[in-house]
Write an enzyme that holds these catalytic residues in place. Sequence first.
Site, PDB file in Angstrom:
ATOM      1  N   ASP A   1      -2.890  13.584  21.618  1.00 27.94           N
ATOM      2  CA  ASP A   1      -1.827  12.644  21.677  1.00 27.94           C
ATOM      3  C   ASP A   1      -1.440  13.573  19.786  1.00 27.94           C
ATOM      4  OD1 ASP A   1      -0.846  11.691  23.842  1.00 27.94           O
ATOM      5  OD2 ASP A   1      -0.521   9.873  23.092  1.00 27.94           O
TER       6      ASP A   1
ATOM      7  N   GLN B   1       4.535   9.100   4.785  1.00 30.83           N
ATOM      8  CA  GLN B   1       5.536   9.550   3.521  1.00 30.83           C
ATOM      9  C   GLN B   1       6.460  10.967   3.910  1.00 30.83           C
ATOM     10  OE1 GLN B   1       4.327   7.676   0.450  1.00 30.83           O
ATOM     11  NE2 GLN B   1       4.616   5.674   0.968  1.00 30.83           N
TER      12      GLN B   1
ATOM     13  N   ASP C   1       1.166  -1.526   0.080  1.00 26.95           N
ATOM     14  CA  ASP C   1       0.446   0.258   0.243  1.00 26.95           C
ATOM     15  C   ASP C   1       1.017   1.474  -0.085  1.00 26.95           C
ATOM     16  OD1 ASP C   1      -1.991  -1.682  -0.381  1.00 26.95           O
ATOM     17  OD2 ASP C   1      -2.952  -0.873   1.754  1.00 26.95           O
ATOM     18  N   GLY C   2       1.873   1.078   0.602  1.00 25.81           N
ATOM     19  CA  GLY C   2       2.806   2.401   0.608  1.00 25.81           C
ATOM     20  C   GLY C   2       3.470   2.857  -0.907  1.00 25.81           C
TER      21      GLY C   2
END
Length: 283
Positions: free
Chosen positions: A170, A240, A66-67
Amino acid sequence: MFKKLSILYKENDNSALETAIKVQDWLKNKGTECIVFHSVGIFSSFNHSEIMAIQNSDAVVVLGGDGTMLSASRLIGGKKIPIIGINMGKLGFITEIPKSDLFDSLEQIFSGHYEIEERSMINAQIFRDEQVINEYLGLNDLVIGKGIMAKISDFGLIINDVYVSTIKADGIIVSTPTGSTAYNLSAGGPILYPTLKGLVFTTICPHTLSVRPLVLPDHFTIDIIISSHVRDIFLTIDGQIGLPLQKNDRVRCRIANEKTYLIAPLGRDYFRVLREKLRWGER
């Protein structure tokens, strides 16, 4: 049918490279021209002529996970060029064609038995002192979160120019339906069918448990303001690319005009994908 294709394969992956060479040979036997053959990923670079060639392809074959697909989607830049995603790994929600079915699926696609899915992309503008200092395009999500220091932050939430709340958490995730099965899912957000139109707003470890995810229409705009002075807060696109943020920076999120187009063989069953990837029903 597709006459000019580009092949992009996961960088630093010998298996992806070897399979890409086999796909190139297969396409050549079909009389299809391969105009770009290149690795893609965080460390891969493309010159202007290569980008123009990719954006003039009839389709792009992407081999990886997927990246790799996320990198390829941003490289295509919202052009109406369909992507054939070949999953070279294990967990892949976007690269649905497994390596084991590669050539059977390609044969089906090149015989005209396929559908093209339109996937929404997210646009992020970063304002500092009322000026846009950067703008990004992503397929999955944007994440605003802290770096190494484990310290909670304050985020102002504004939707369609209406103040909603200041949230202690967070971090923040704003995802597309495609990205709902990525970080959003890990943070307890909902799964959206990938061709739906909308945005998902999810907090990461909120200080108040009553803060729940929001699903918003695709014409809504979300503004997130960095309200507290905490070091090492970053904006990341698709896990990314990104940049550090400062107090009072404003991140404006909306569904982009650009789209990503994915090719899938006919008969695709998204719920089978969920069963297999998320192991639903297993004991």
